[in-house]
Scaffold this active site. Structure first.
Site, PDB file in Angstrom:
ATOM      1  N   ASP A 147       0.819  -1.208   0.000  1.00 57.46           N
ATOM      2  CA  ASP A 147       0.000   0.000   0.000  1.00 57.46           C
ATOM      3  C   ASP A 147       0.862   1.271   0.000  1.00 57.46           C
ATOM      4  OD1 ASP A 147      -2.467   1.275   0.021  1.00 57.46           O
ATOM      5  OD2 ASP A 147      -3.230   0.143   1.730  1.00 57.46           O
ATOM      6  N   ASP A 202     -10.175   3.408  -3.449  1.00 57.17           N
ATOM      7  CA  ASP A 202     -10.897   2.211  -2.976  1.00 57.17           C
ATOM      8  C   ASP A 202     -12.302   2.107  -3.552  1.00 57.17           C
ATOM      9  OD1 ASP A 202      -8.645   1.877  -1.529  1.00 57.17           O
ATOM     10  OD2 ASP A 202      -9.614   1.881   0.435  1.00 57.17           O
TER      11      ASP A 202
HETATM   12  C1  GLA Z   1      -6.010   1.290   1.467  1.00 57.08           C
HETATM   13  C2  GLA Z   1      -6.165   0.267   0.366  1.00 57.08           C
HETATM   14  C3  GLA Z   1      -7.278  -0.703   0.739  1.00 57.08           C
HETATM   15  C4  GLA Z   1      -6.957  -1.382   2.063  1.00 57.08           C
HETATM   16  C5  GLA Z   1      -6.728  -0.333   3.147  1.00 57.08           C
HETATM   17  C6  GLA Z   1      -6.194  -0.952   4.415  1.00 57.08           C
HETATM   18  O1  GLA Z   1      -7.105   2.112   1.563  1.00 57.08           O
HETATM   19  O2  GLA Z   1      -6.441   0.884  -0.857  1.00 57.08           O
HETATM   20  O3  GLA Z   1      -7.494  -1.655  -0.271  1.00 57.08           O
HETATM   21  O4  GLA Z   1      -5.822  -2.188   1.894  1.00 57.08           O
HETATM   22  O5  GLA Z   1      -5.786   0.646   2.720  1.00 57.08           O
HETATM   23  O6  GLA Z   1      -5.971  -0.012   5.415  1.00 57.08           O
END
Ligand code: GLA
Length: 400
Positions: A147, A202
């Site tokens: 990430d 997301d």
């Molecule tokens: C980010 C990623 C998500 C998830 C969260 C976890 O937002 O894009 O897919 O992994 O972090 O905290």
């Protein structure tokens, strides 16, 4: 001396280009990830139950392989800097968990972050890349999602390259999933670094719209598709555009779940389920294990679909497949039902990027409906059908 200099130059050139393990994702990876349903509430019992359910429900037989733990598994680093799992959530440790997952014929995935801290505030890998990669390799990890929170001034390409090289050095083939939300055009450089890269922020449990979290947004299925409609040329075997893990079974309508899944298959997207596999409905399972739709996703050509045209809020998408076959998907974006009338002969489908042509006035194709599981005649006749709001009709065409 000359040879040594040449060797040093070669090594630095190689590390500048990344040393990704090749061939680990010749078709889009399939599996499950804890985040969309469980978020930070993850523990070893959930992961083991998910592995059990993956086998018992038939998801494994349908092709789902990776059981991926997302954020919040972390405990502390020890005095030497090695990371350990949260002892309360994962009391048996990660090696025992990966042994369990492997004993089921599945593979294990884990999550980290290029910054100081993960998005959930757990220890990130910055400054510990080689140590973390060694630890993951020792644990038997097969997939790493990496990430991009708390990365401050880091350069994305450089940071992902460092972890790519660390994984290589650790020696265990690990699928490398880049997750910087498409902020730094990863499709332009990700191919040599990883096997898939997130293309957007997301996903939300939403078909059409945006969820404002104050400072950042999560996105509906349609928004994710629309935002990145022009990057299909960058995807292919071993390097995929990743529109995010799926929300099938997490609260959308059945039609929306079907459309979401069908479109992810059209987009040659990684199929990472994000629902509670232990408690899913029969309808959800049927969607996630539709073998005909999965075959479209997993087609070995690895060509991502493109939008051919839009007729009265119905998108027409096409995905060239092996053996000169073609998947065509009608997607009703409207809030009400629509009637499709599509004359194949006057609508040749041409993929100018991957140089494929489907000329229906020259060749006749038989048509199979991939959700109704039946023949829908051939391209000789105009295709006529009702399509419900937010639903799809997904067809596979093969020369007669
Ligand atoms: C980010 C990623 C998500 C998830 C969260 C976890 O937002 O894009 O897919 O992994 O972090 O905290």
């Amino acid at each position: 001396m000359r040879r040594v200099i040449l060797f040093i130059i070669l090594c630095s050139v190689m590390s500048a280009f990344g040393q990704k393990f090749t061939g680990l994702a010749l078709t889009p990876p399939m599996g499950w990830n804890s985040w969309n349903h469980f978020a930070c509430d993850v523990n070893e019992a959930i992961i083991m139950e998910t592995a059990d359910a993956m086998v018992e429900t038939g998801m494994k037989d349908a092709g789902y392989l990776y059981v991926n733990i997302d954020d919040c598994w972390h405990g502390k680093r020890d005095s030497l800097g090695f990371i350990h799992p949260d002892p309360e959530r994962f009391p048996s440790g990660m090696k025992a968990l990966s042994d369990y997952i492997h004993s089921k014929g599945l593979k294990m995935g884990i999550y980290s972050d290029a910054g100081w801290k993960t998005c959930g505030g757990r220890p990130g890998s910055r400054g510990y890349e080689y140590q973390d990669a060694m630890q993951y390799a020792k644990w038997g990890v097969d997939y790493l999602k990496y990430d991009w929170c708390n990365t401050e001034e880091l350069n994305a390409r450089g940071a992902y390259l460092t972890m790519c090289n660390a994984l290589h050095k650790a020696g265990r083939p690990i699928v490398f999933s880049l997750c910087e939300w498409g902020n730094n055009d990863p499709w332009k450089w990700g191919k040599i670094v990883g096997h898939l890269w997130r293309t957007t922020g997301d996903i939300a449990v939403l078909f059409d719209g945006e969820v404002d979290h104050g400072g950042w947004s999560s996105w509906g299925v349609l928004q994710i598709m629309d935002m990145r409609k022009d990057i299909r040329q960058y995807a292919g075997p071993d390097h995929w555009n990743d529109p995010d893990m799926m929300e099938v079974g997490n609260g959308m309508s059945q039609a929306e779940d079907r459309a979401h899944f069908a479109m992810w298959c059209m987009l040659a997207a990684p199929l990472i389920a994000g629902n509670d596999l232990g408690k899913m409905s029969k309808e959800t399972l049927e969607i996630l294990t539709n073998e005909d739709a999965i075959a479209v996703d997993q087609d070995s050509l690895g060509i991502q679909a493109f939008k051919v045209l839009v007729i009265d809020s119905v998108d027409v998408w096409a995905k060239p497949l092996m053996n000169d076959e073609l998947a065509v998907c009608f997607l009703n974006r409207a809030k009400s039902d629509r009637k499709i009338v599509f004359d194949w002969k006057t609508n040749p489908i041409k993929d100018t990027i991957f140089e494929k042509e489907f000329l229906f006035d020259v060749n006749e194709y038989k048509i199979r409906d991939l959700w109704k599981k039946k023949s829908r005649g051939s391209t000789k006749k105009t295709f006529k059908s009702e399509i419900a709001s937010h639903d799809v009709i997904m067809l596979r065409l093969a020369k007669k």
